[in-house]
Scaffold this motif. Structure first.
Motif, mmCIF file in Angstrom:
data_model
loop_
_atom_site.group_PDB
_atom_site.id
_atom_site.type_symbol
_atom_site.label_atom_id
_atom_site.label_comp_id
_atom_site.label_asym_id
_atom_site.label_seq_id
_atom_site.Cartn_x
_atom_site.Cartn_y
_atom_site.Cartn_z
ATOM 1 N N VAL A 1 -14.601 -30.589 133.331
ATOM 2 C CA VAL A 1 -14.198 -29.809 132.160
ATOM 3 C C VAL A 1 -13.937 -28.359 132.548
ATOM 4 O O VAL A 1 -12.989 -27.722 132.073
ATOM 5 C CB VAL A 1 -15.282 -29.887 131.062
ATOM 6 N N LEU A 2 -14.779 -27.836 133.439
ATOM 7 C CA LEU A 2 -14.607 -26.455 133.900
ATOM 8 C C LEU A 2 -13.399 -26.315 134.825
ATOM 9 O O LEU A 2 -12.702 -25.288 134.800
ATOM 10 C CB LEU A 2 -15.874 -25.989 134.632
ATOM 11 N N MET A 3 -13.140 -27.338 135.629
ATOM 12 C CA MET A 3 -12.061 -27.260 136.616
ATOM 13 C C MET A 3 -10.684 -27.517 136.026
ATOM 14 O O MET A 3 -9.677 -27.081 136.594
ATOM 15 C CB MET A 3 -12.318 -28.267 137.736
ATOM 16 N N LEU A 4 -10.611 -28.220 134.901
ATOM 17 C CA LEU A 4 -9.305 -28.562 134.327
ATOM 18 C C LEU A 4 -8.460 -27.332 134.014
ATOM 19 O O LEU A 4 -7.281 -27.266 134.405
ATOM 20 C CB LEU A 4 -9.501 -29.437 133.090
ATOM 21 N N PRO A 5 -9.003 -26.306 133.313
ATOM 22 C CA PRO A 5 -8.191 -25.093 133.092
ATOM 23 C C PRO A 5 -7.835 -24.386 134.396
ATOM 24 O O PRO A 5 -6.748 -23.793 134.513
ATOM 25 C CB PRO A 5 -9.107 -24.218 132.229
ATOM 26 N N VAL A 6 -8.729 -24.470 135.386
ATOM 27 C CA VAL A 6 -8.479 -23.812 136.673
ATOM 28 C C VAL A 6 -7.287 -24.454 137.379
ATOM 29 O O VAL A 6 -6.391 -23.757 137.875
ATOM 30 C CB VAL A 6 -9.736 -23.871 137.569
ATOM 31 N N VAL A 7 -7.257 -25.795 137.421
ATOM 32 C CA VAL A 7 -6.157 -26.468 138.114
ATOM 33 C C VAL A 7 -4.840 -26.275 137.368
ATOM 34 O O VAL A 7 -3.772 -26.211 137.995
ATOM 35 C CB VAL A 7 -6.447 -27.964 138.331
ATOM 36 N N ILE A 8 -4.902 -26.170 136.044
ATOM 37 C CA ILE A 8 -3.679 -25.906 135.281
ATOM 38 C C ILE A 8 -3.105 -24.541 135.653
ATOM 39 O O ILE A 8 -1.892 -24.393 135.869
ATOM 40 C CB ILE A 8 -3.954 -26.000 133.763
ATOM 41 N N LEU A 9 -3.971 -23.542 135.750
ATOM 42 C CA LEU A 9 -3.518 -22.203 136.159
ATOM 43 C C LEU A 9 -2.982 -22.215 137.588
ATOM 44 O O LEU A 9 -1.968 -21.559 137.888
ATOM 45 C CB LEU A 9 -4.678 -21.210 136.040
ATOM 46 N N LEU A 10 -3.650 -22.951 138.468
ATOM 47 C CA LEU A 10 -3.186 -23.057 139.852
ATOM 48 C C LEU A 10 -1.818 -23.731 139.934
ATOM 49 O O LEU A 10 -0.947 -23.316 140.716
ATOM 50 C CB LEU A 10 -4.203 -23.833 140.692
ATOM 51 N N LEU A 11 -1.620 -24.762 139.122
ATOM 52 C CA LEU A 11 -0.339 -25.465 139.121
ATOM 53 C C LEU A 11 0.779 -24.569 138.588
ATOM 54 O O LEU A 11 1.901 -24.588 139.102
ATOM 55 C CB LEU A 11 -0.437 -26.739 138.280
ATOM 56 N N VAL A 12 0.474 -23.800 137.549
ATOM 57 C CA VAL A 12 1.465 -22.859 137.007
ATOM 58 C C VAL A 12 1.839 -21.829 138.061
ATOM 59 O O VAL A 12 3.023 -21.528 138.278
ATOM 60 C CB VAL A 12 0.924 -22.171 135.740
ATOM 61 N N TYR A 13 0.830 -21.293 138.724
ATOM 62 C CA TYR A 13 1.078 -20.302 139.778
ATOM 63 C C TYR A 13 1.869 -20.904 140.935
ATOM 64 O O TYR A 13 2.815 -20.298 141.453
ATOM 65 C CB TYR A 13 -0.256 -19.755 140.287
ATOM 66 N N THR A 14 1.504 -22.100 141.332
ATOM 67 C CA THR A 14 2.190 -22.771 142.439
ATOM 68 C C THR A 14 3.653 -23.026 142.113
ATOM 69 O O THR A 14 4.548 -22.792 142.934
ATOM 70 C CB THR A 14 1.509 -24.120 142.758
ATOM 71 N N LEU A 15 3.901 -23.496 140.899
ATOM 72 C CA LEU A 15 5.266 -23.804 140.490
ATOM 73 C C LEU A 15 6.098 -22.535 140.321
ATOM 74 O O LEU A 15 7.293 -22.518 140.619
ATOM 75 C CB LEU A 15 5.242 -24.597 139.181
ATOM 76 N N ALA A 16 5.453 -21.470 139.856
ATOM 77 C CA ALA A 16 6.181 -20.230 139.575
ATOM 78 C C ALA A 16 6.542 -19.453 140.829
ATOM 79 O O ALA A 16 7.544 -18.714 140.849
ATOM 80 C CB ALA A 16 5.358 -19.340 138.647
ATOM 81 N N GLN A 17 5.746 -19.613 141.891
ATOM 82 C CA GLN A 17 5.987 -18.782 143.064
ATOM 83 C C GLN A 17 7.248 -19.170 143.818
ATOM 84 O O GLN A 17 7.863 -18.347 144.488
ATOM 85 C CB GLN A 17 4.786 -18.827 144.009
ATOM 86 N N GLY A 18 7.655 -20.450 143.712
ATOM 87 C CA GLY A 18 8.911 -20.865 144.338
ATOM 88 C C GLY A 18 8.944 -20.664 145.831
ATOM 89 O O GLY A 18 9.923 -20.163 146.384
ATOM 90 N N THR A 19 7.888 -21.052 146.523
ATOM 91 C CA THR A 19 7.824 -20.866 147.964
ATOM 92 C C THR A 19 8.899 -21.668 148.684
ATOM 93 O O THR A 19 9.164 -22.808 148.348
ATOM 94 C CB THR A 19 6.441 -21.300 148.497
ATOM 95 N N VAL A 20 9.514 -21.063 149.671
ATOM 96 C CA VAL A 20 10.493 -21.745 150.499
ATOM 97 C C VAL A 20 10.065 -21.616 151.952
ATOM 98 O O VAL A 20 9.822 -20.515 152.451
ATOM 99 C CB VAL A 20 11.910 -21.154 150.321
ATOM 100 N N ILE A 21 9.916 -22.758 152.625
ATOM 101 C CA ILE A 21 9.518 -22.772 154.029
ATOM 102 C C ILE A 21 10.659 -23.346 154.844
ATOM 103 O O ILE A 21 11.050 -24.499 154.654
ATOM 104 C CB ILE A 21 8.234 -23.603 154.243
ATOM 105 N N GLU A 22 11.222 -22.536 155.750
ATOM 106 C CA GLU A 22 12.321 -22.954 156.609
ATOM 107 C C GLU A 22 13.480 -23.529 155.791
ATOM 108 O O GLU A 22 14.076 -24.538 156.132
ATOM 109 C CB GLU A 22 11.833 -23.978 157.642
#
Length: 400
Positions: A79-100
């Motif tokens: 229950v505590l981790m669910l909001p955390v992973v949602i924020l992490l997923l939003v951040y991950t998707l928003a950053q748009g990292t490009v490798i090579e």
């Protein structure tokens, strides 16, 4: 060392299986890393082997630490981790990292150590624990569709929606595992069909929207996985380069294999140390080696089911199945891709492929399974002790 082994609790067979798989992984990883060194010109074989060893060592630390935690604590943790992973997923998707030049929006970089972390893998484990918690808490209640949508499917749907743009295979696997878990947990079958229909509709709308407005979803990998599915269905070899090379590797291994380090196709497979490491195993260790890996994972499945059925609580049973079955499912998909039975998914082979996130999350899940096993062993031992402490029981034991 003896003291350390004495502190290891839980199912000893699972400990043995993961130890064998981890030790064996050094051979194909070392062999496949030559592709990166001599073909791609990156690093050294010893460097890749050392990195893999460190990741596995940290993984076993995670297993050991996790299995010492009473599994009931994971209920509240989800229950505590669910909001955390949602924020992490939003951040991950928003950053748009490009490798090579490739879209790598599935990853974030861990500060200071600079290791990439795939947030969707953590999210999938948390989702399974959360669903197990909900089902266990409502096992004796009459579940209504409206209430379950609000407290279970909306949080799960939010996580899956954030994983989908960058990682279709993980989304599909997680959704399939959730459906299997709710079915095993006694969730009404009519509601399951409704959820399947809604999920399919949302997925279709997402695809159509992405096709219609490609600029609005620059960080999605829709074109990547849609082309993989189309190429697999078409069966044209020029469009399935990696899959064709993988089949060549397995076929050339024959019964006994070419021997450790003697793979030829590792020089042509871009993901020979991760997604297609099973093909390298088939080429170097032959049919016998490939079948042995399947047997080990089936053995792991058998022990997971045994632990789940012997659990003294509903949550323990559902938790064990929820985090354990995806490991086997992922392994089977990886092997199915290598032999051409499934389109390329990008799913690694648990405990064998390189990659920190996969290893760590697999070890975290195994640690939870071992925690369930260890806790149940304590309960059984305590009951046996109470039984023997009772004079009447001692008399009955003597007479019997």
């Amino acid at each position: 060392m003896t003291r350390f082994l004495e502190n290891i609790k839980g199912d000893k067979t699972i400990w043995a299986i993961i130890a064998v798989l981890a030790i064996f992984s050094f051979l194909p990883v070392y062999s496949a890393s030559t592709n990166l060194v001599y073909v791609a010109g990156k690093g050294t074989t010893l460097g890749y082997l050392l990195k893999h060893a460190i990741l596995l060592l940290l993984g076993f630390v995670i297993v050991y630490t996790t299995h010492k935690v009473p599994y009931r604590y994971f209920s509240g943790l989800s229950v505590l981790m669910l909001p955390v992973v949602i924020l992490l997923l939003v951040y991950t998707l928003a950053q748009g990292t490009v490798i090579e030049g490739a879209n790598a929006s599935r990853w974030i970089s861990i500060p200071l150590i600079g290791i990439g972390f795939q947030t969707s893998t953590l999210a999938s484990v948390v989702v399974m624990i959360y669903v197990a918690r909900y089902l266990a808490r409502n096992k004796e209640k009459e579940i209504t569709f409206k209430e379950s949508v609000l407290y279970m499917w909306l949080p799960v749907g939010a996580v899956l929606a954030l994983i989908l743009p960058a990682n279709f295979s993980t989304t599909a696997i997680t959704f399939a595992m959730v459906i299997i878990l709710v079915f095993l947990g006694g969730y009404p079958l009519k509601y399951i069909f409704s959820i399947l229909g809604v999920g399919l509709l949302c997925f279709t709308l997402f695809i159509l929207s992405a096709r219609a407005f490609p600029d609005a979803m620059k960080n999605s990998r829709i074109s990547t996985w849609s082309s993989r599915i189309e190429n697999f269905v078409s069966g044209e070899s020029e469009d399935n380069y990696q899959a064709e090379k993988a089949k060549i590797a397995i076929a050339s291994g024959e019964i006994y294999g070419k021997g450790p380090g003697k793979s030829v196709q590792k020089n042509f497979l871009p993901q020979s140390s991760s997604d297609f490491i099973y093909a390298i195993i088939g080429e170097e260790f032959g049919l016998l080696g490939a079948i042995s890996i399947i047997i080990f994972f089936l053995g792991l499945l058998f022990r997971i089911v045994i632990i789940a059925t012997k659990s003294t609580t509903i949550f323990g049973t559902l938790l064990c199945l929820g985090v354990g079955l995806p490991i086997i499912f992922q392994a089977m998909i990886n092997m199915a891709v290598a032999v051409g039975l499934f389109p390329v998914t990008g799913q690694p082979l648990p405990l064998i492929s390189t990659g920190g996130t996969s290893i760590w999350m697999t070890c975290f899940a195994i640690g939870i399974v071992l925690s369930v096993s260890a806790s149940d062993h304590k309960v059984i031992a305590a009951k046996q002790k109470d039984k023997l402490d009772n004079p009447l029981d001692i008399l009955h034991e003597a007479i019997g």
